[in-house]
Design an enzyme around this catalytic site. Sequence first.
Site, mmCIF file in Angstrom:
data_model
loop_
_atom_site.group_PDB
_atom_site.id
_atom_site.type_symbol
_atom_site.label_atom_id
_atom_site.label_comp_id
_atom_site.label_asym_id
_atom_site.label_seq_id
_atom_site.Cartn_x
_atom_site.Cartn_y
_atom_site.Cartn_z
ATOM 1 N N ASN A 29 0.758 -1.182 0.002
ATOM 2 C CA ASN A 29 0.028 0.176 0.092
ATOM 3 C C ASN A 29 0.771 1.291 0.093
ATOM 4 O O ASN A 29 0.465 2.446 -0.549
ATOM 5 C CB ASN A 29 -1.025 -0.052 1.222
ATOM 6 C CG ASN A 29 -2.079 -0.979 1.201
ATOM 7 O OD1 ASN A 29 -2.186 -1.427 -0.047
ATOM 8 N ND2 ASN A 29 -2.526 -1.153 2.220
ATOM 9 N N ALA A 30 1.919 1.257 0.624
ATOM 10 C CA ALA A 30 2.902 2.380 0.660
ATOM 11 C C ALA A 30 3.398 2.660 -0.763
ATOM 12 O O ALA A 30 3.530 3.916 -0.995
ATOM 13 C CB ALA A 30 4.060 2.263 1.848
ATOM 14 N N THR A 32 1.974 1.704 -3.516
ATOM 15 C CA THR A 32 0.995 2.248 -4.244
ATOM 16 C C THR A 32 0.779 3.664 -3.941
ATOM 17 O O THR A 32 0.564 4.467 -5.164
ATOM 18 C CB THR A 32 -0.429 1.662 -3.929
ATOM 19 O OG1 THR A 32 -0.154 0.126 -4.084
ATOM 20 C CG2 THR A 32 -1.457 1.942 -4.861
ATOM 21 N N ASP A 66 2.835 0.181 -9.891
ATOM 22 C CA ASP A 66 1.705 -0.453 -10.001
ATOM 23 C C ASP A 66 2.078 -2.018 -10.163
ATOM 24 O O ASP A 66 1.276 -2.958 -9.559
ATOM 25 C CB ASP A 66 0.860 -0.115 -11.081
ATOM 26 C CG ASP A 66 -0.709 -0.933 -11.029
ATOM 27 O OD1 ASP A 66 -1.341 -0.861 -9.689
ATOM 28 O OD2 ASP A 66 -1.129 -1.205 -11.863
ATOM 29 N N ARG A 74 2.231 -10.506 -3.759
ATOM 30 C CA ARG A 74 2.347 -12.058 -3.631
ATOM 31 C C ARG A 74 3.574 -12.418 -2.799
ATOM 32 O O ARG A 74 3.531 -13.643 -2.530
ATOM 33 C CB ARG A 74 2.735 -12.200 -5.347
ATOM 34 C CG ARG A 74 1.454 -12.280 -6.377
ATOM 35 C CD ARG A 74 2.132 -12.541 -7.933
ATOM 36 N NE ARG A 74 2.894 -11.705 -8.210
ATOM 37 C CZ ARG A 74 2.562 -10.594 -9.174
ATOM 38 N NH1 ARG A 74 1.551 -10.349 -9.146
ATOM 39 N NH2 ARG A 74 3.570 -10.133 -9.576
ATOM 40 N N ASP A 91 -5.184 3.860 -9.633
ATOM 41 C CA ASP A 91 -5.197 3.822 -11.102
ATOM 42 C C ASP A 91 -5.870 4.876 -11.688
ATOM 43 O O ASP A 91 -5.545 5.522 -12.599
ATOM 44 C CB ASP A 91 -5.401 2.398 -11.374
ATOM 45 C CG ASP A 91 -4.440 1.386 -11.229
ATOM 46 O OD1 ASP A 91 -3.218 1.723 -10.701
ATOM 47 O OD2 ASP A 91 -4.698 0.099 -11.235
#
Length: 209
Positions: A29-30, A32, A66, A74, A91
Amino acid sequence: MLNIFARASVSRVTDPIGARLVRLGLTPNAVTLLGTAAAIAGALWLFPTGHLLAGTFVVWGFAMFDLLDGAMARALGGGTRYGAVLDATCDRLVDGALFCGITWYLFDIGDRTTAVAALICLVLAQVISYVKARAEASGLDADGGLVERAERLITTLVGAGLTGLGVPYALEVALWLLAAGSVITVGQRLLAVRRSALERTEEKAHELG
């Protein structure tokens, strides 16, 4: 469309990088949020000021985050539902900033006709994503199509980059082609939803029968 063919090859490159970033203590998340903030800043600063080539490299470079957040997810054993929503939201923000920056530039140089194409691409980019999200929320499928996010970024940034290098009409051609492809993609996804809905109806009828 490119996602289908390129995912396995790209994962072989990004998965080791993602695992390394996880070991360094970063979270998907960071990454992203960092990539999104930098891409938006680059798009809204460089494109409107006419720095098309620099804008192309900056937005493309940070858009590649991204790929890394997926690889990191994963490496952690799979992503979270919140992470998936955050990624999709970011996005859309990057797509919006890209087309807003280019539209701003086109209006600034007085090319209103091509600016219309950029606005069409901006709207349809959101519609393409919305159709898929709404279909999935309804338990239906709407995958695929001629123009997905990868094609959208590549087409737009190649056009912008070539224009930055002095190639005439590159951005105009790229945006009008993308606009036409986006219209086709909306139709493809709506047809996919219709097929999926009919299949679900037939399955239910078979179960009741």
